[in-house]
Design an enzyme around this catalytic site. Sequence first.
Site, PDB file in Angstrom:
ATOM      1  N   ASP A 473       0.834  -1.208   0.000  1.00 46.05           N
ATOM      2  CA  ASP A 473       0.000   0.000   0.000  1.00 46.05           C
ATOM      3  C   ASP A 473       0.865   1.252   0.000  1.00 46.05           C
ATOM      4  O   ASP A 473       2.061   1.214   0.327  1.00 46.05           O
ATOM      5  CB  ASP A 473      -0.887  -0.035   1.254  1.00 46.05           C
ATOM      6  CG  ASP A 473      -2.218   0.664   1.034  1.00 46.05           C
ATOM      7  OD1 ASP A 473      -2.316   1.476   0.105  1.00 46.05           O
ATOM      8  OD2 ASP A 473      -3.158   0.399   1.816  1.00 46.05           O
ATOM      9  N   ASP A 533     -10.911   1.971  -2.937  1.00 44.35           N
ATOM     10  CA  ASP A 533     -11.465   1.685  -1.608  1.00 44.35           C
ATOM     11  C   ASP A 533     -12.980   1.678  -1.677  1.00 44.35           C
ATOM     12  O   ASP A 533     -13.651   1.310  -0.712  1.00 44.35           O
ATOM     13  CB  ASP A 533     -11.018   2.744  -0.597  1.00 44.35           C
ATOM     14  CG  ASP A 533      -9.586   2.506  -0.141  1.00 44.35           C
ATOM     15  OD1 ASP A 533      -9.065   1.411  -0.397  1.00 44.35           O
ATOM     16  OD2 ASP A 533      -8.998   3.414   0.469  1.00 44.35           O
TER      17      ASP A 533
HETATM   18  C1  GLA Z   1      -5.726   1.958   2.411  1.00 44.78           C
HETATM   19  C2  GLA Z   1      -6.164   0.819   1.523  1.00 44.78           C
HETATM   20  C3  GLA Z   1      -7.173  -0.023   2.243  1.00 44.78           C
HETATM   21  C4  GLA Z   1      -6.600  -0.541   3.533  1.00 44.78           C
HETATM   22  C5  GLA Z   1      -6.109   0.623   4.373  1.00 44.78           C
HETATM   23  C6  GLA Z   1      -5.382   0.140   5.597  1.00 44.78           C
HETATM   24  O1  GLA Z   1      -6.760   2.859   2.615  1.00 44.78           O
HETATM   25  O2  GLA Z   1      -6.646   1.302   0.319  1.00 44.78           O
HETATM   26  O3  GLA Z   1      -7.582  -1.095   1.433  1.00 44.78           O
HETATM   27  O4  GLA Z   1      -5.546  -1.424   3.261  1.00 44.78           O
HETATM   28  O5  GLA Z   1      -5.241   1.468   3.642  1.00 44.78           O
HETATM   29  O6  GLA Z   1      -4.895   1.186   6.362  1.00 44.78           O
END
Ligand code: GLA
Length: 761
Positions: A473, A533
């Site tokens: 990420d 997301d």
């Molecule tokens: C980001 C990602 C999510 C999740 C969060 C965790 O927002 O896009 O899918 O992994 O971080 O903190």
Amino acid sequence: MITYHNDVHHIKTEKYSYLFRVNRLGLPEHLHFGAPVAAEDGSAFACKPTPGWGSSILYEQNVYGHADNLCLDVLSLEWSGSGRGDYRESPIELFMDGEAIPCDFAYRSHRLLEGGAPMASTLPQAMDAEQTLELTLKHPWGLALKLYYTGFETALVRRAVLVNNTDKTVTVKKLMSLCLDLPGQYELISFHGAWNAEMRRHSQPVTGGRVVTDSTTGFSSNLHQPGFLLAEPGAGEDHGRVFGFNLIWSGNHYSSAQRSFQGLTRVMQGISPVNFARELKPGDVFESPEAVLAWSDGGFNGLSACFHEFVNRHIVPKAWQYRQRPVLYNSWEGCGMDFTHSRLLDLAKRAKRLGCELFVLDDGWFGARNDDHAGLGDYTVNRKKLPHGMDGLAKAVNELGMEFGLWFEPECINENSELHRAHPDWVLEDGLRRVYGRNQLHLDLTKQEVRDYIVENVSRVLDSANITYVKWDMNRHSVALGSRAYDYILGLYEILGRIFGPRPQILLESCSSGGNRFDLGMLCFSPQVWCSDDTDPIERLDIQRGLSYLYPQSTFGAHVSAAPHSMTLRNTPLSTRGNVSFFGCLGYELDLKHLLPVEEQEIAAQITFYKACRRTFQFGSFRRLWAPEGEAWQVSGDGKTCAGLFHRLIHAAPGYEQLRLVDLDPEKRYSLRSREQLLRVGQYGSLVHHIAPVNLDPNGLVLRAVDRHYPMKDGVEQMSASGAALMSGVMLHLRFTGAGYDPNCRNQGDFCSNVYLITEE
Ligand code: GLA
């Protein structure tokens, strides 16, 4: 195959021809990119000689006759310079001693290379190239420009490399990967968005003013996608000429299109020149990333097919090419950072019972990471949450018969972390006060010791347990400008190569607040990317549809999550959440403990269906179908065809609705059957009296119990028809008409959908 005949270079595959010639003054003139033709056809495509255009500048005195004066401003070129009479946008800007250098690069030599273009930096590139044409152009002051052309079956890759052979320092302000003049008029289709709203399709005509799409966030960004299309006006999904462009690059990008008065459209693509400046000492080289071009006369679907094939074959890491992706369960939306070993194991058991194959532990497992203010940078397992360590958890998950995967965010750091306390100077700074994104900062990946730290720490965790999946990420935009942002990305590529090169068994899914870094550069390391997301299926229709123009569905992480949705508060049927996610790499991301028995049944049925058609969904050829009232997608391959028909808001008094498939054999007979899916009794509220023999209280215990345990069956569509009929459009069962429950209707309301399986009889 690449040939050279009578000064004409020809890159030819079954799908396209790309022709250019070096004219008598050594300038590369673009001739043709489109349907396969013969090299001898080259001159038929050439811009006709002109006697000059009034105020325009001619490249030389009129020595060869009135009609051949080489006015660069009106020629169709493969590359251009500055100060020589071409006043369209230049793909190159150089400075020496603080002054702009007039750029005039002319042919010096060419050669054919085995394989791809040579690459000195850590830039990723398309793999399994057979041949590359290297064209060397020289500037009178000693600079050399190398243009590379590599032909793949369905796409062509181009890039430019500049070598400073002068005895002075040269500053590169701009060096595009690609410059090309195409005859004709075009619509530019680009994809813009924001967090949770990635990849919205925009269309605008290319006119005399320059149309630009670019990113300056340091990354390819959720704001402006690097890939774009140029379509002839009137082109549709299945007809018309469309060109596609994309960049194997994850940093700031720049693309522009501009139509000249004479009707040539100049298009270019490369690293963004905004705030960019790169010093090249004598002997230094600057490499641009590879740009990908594709062409189709089969409309947008035809173009997408070219890109999909190219990505699946030449971009995604070898170990994962056409390799089926597991159905995963991800802990994030279900429990955030609040978990224990036993809670995770309970979720894993439930996920396993439903049919999931991979359990992914998301954020919150390390250091003091209990919320997003702390812990980033410290990849030591939090023993309070995970007393048996990562190995203990991975083993327990493995014993259930599931694989185990883990989340990292290695490029970022919280100030409240051990790492920051030890190395505050490792933060990527710009000399001004710090600015924060999600309470975090970037590590300075341009520093070797930072890259080594990340490689060592992530590798240590990966080798400490049986981890076969990583979610990588990165959750903020950058403060680095231009050339530093460029070095950051090269540093990132080095890190990814060092960690995952020796561990090809690990399935890497890249993520950046969802789809903030969905690009071909990341796909060279990570076979799939978390699209957004926003897992609300109605939003996902736009997001996945936008992505589908450029990327194959095997690269989309697509999860089912809870409703009402955390990003939209929209309540959607579980069936639709599954149906949309089927057209990607299916996963589940919600608290399984709160599922009702009917929902468990539906999810188990979804996973069984998906597994039976997984190859088709992940690697089949994807088509956006005609669907005037909603959205329809088709995938075909592996002996099957699956189609999804999706609706947003529906209207009363539904009209007849057809499903029109494509790519079937008109002569063959097929059976079409809709997937049986959950209809909730409770969805009908007081309308249950239509179906129940007794009068039930819609809020009463009986109905609530029935709703939890007993699904209603929706009308299953089943028919036998020829390919010709299915492609002409077959009539579907009516949607709910308002005249009572009819087991032959699609008894669904807003946000309804169906998935159909079509097999040869
Ligand atoms: C980001 C990602 C999510 C999740 C969060 C965790 O927002 O896009 O899918 O992994 O971080 O903190």
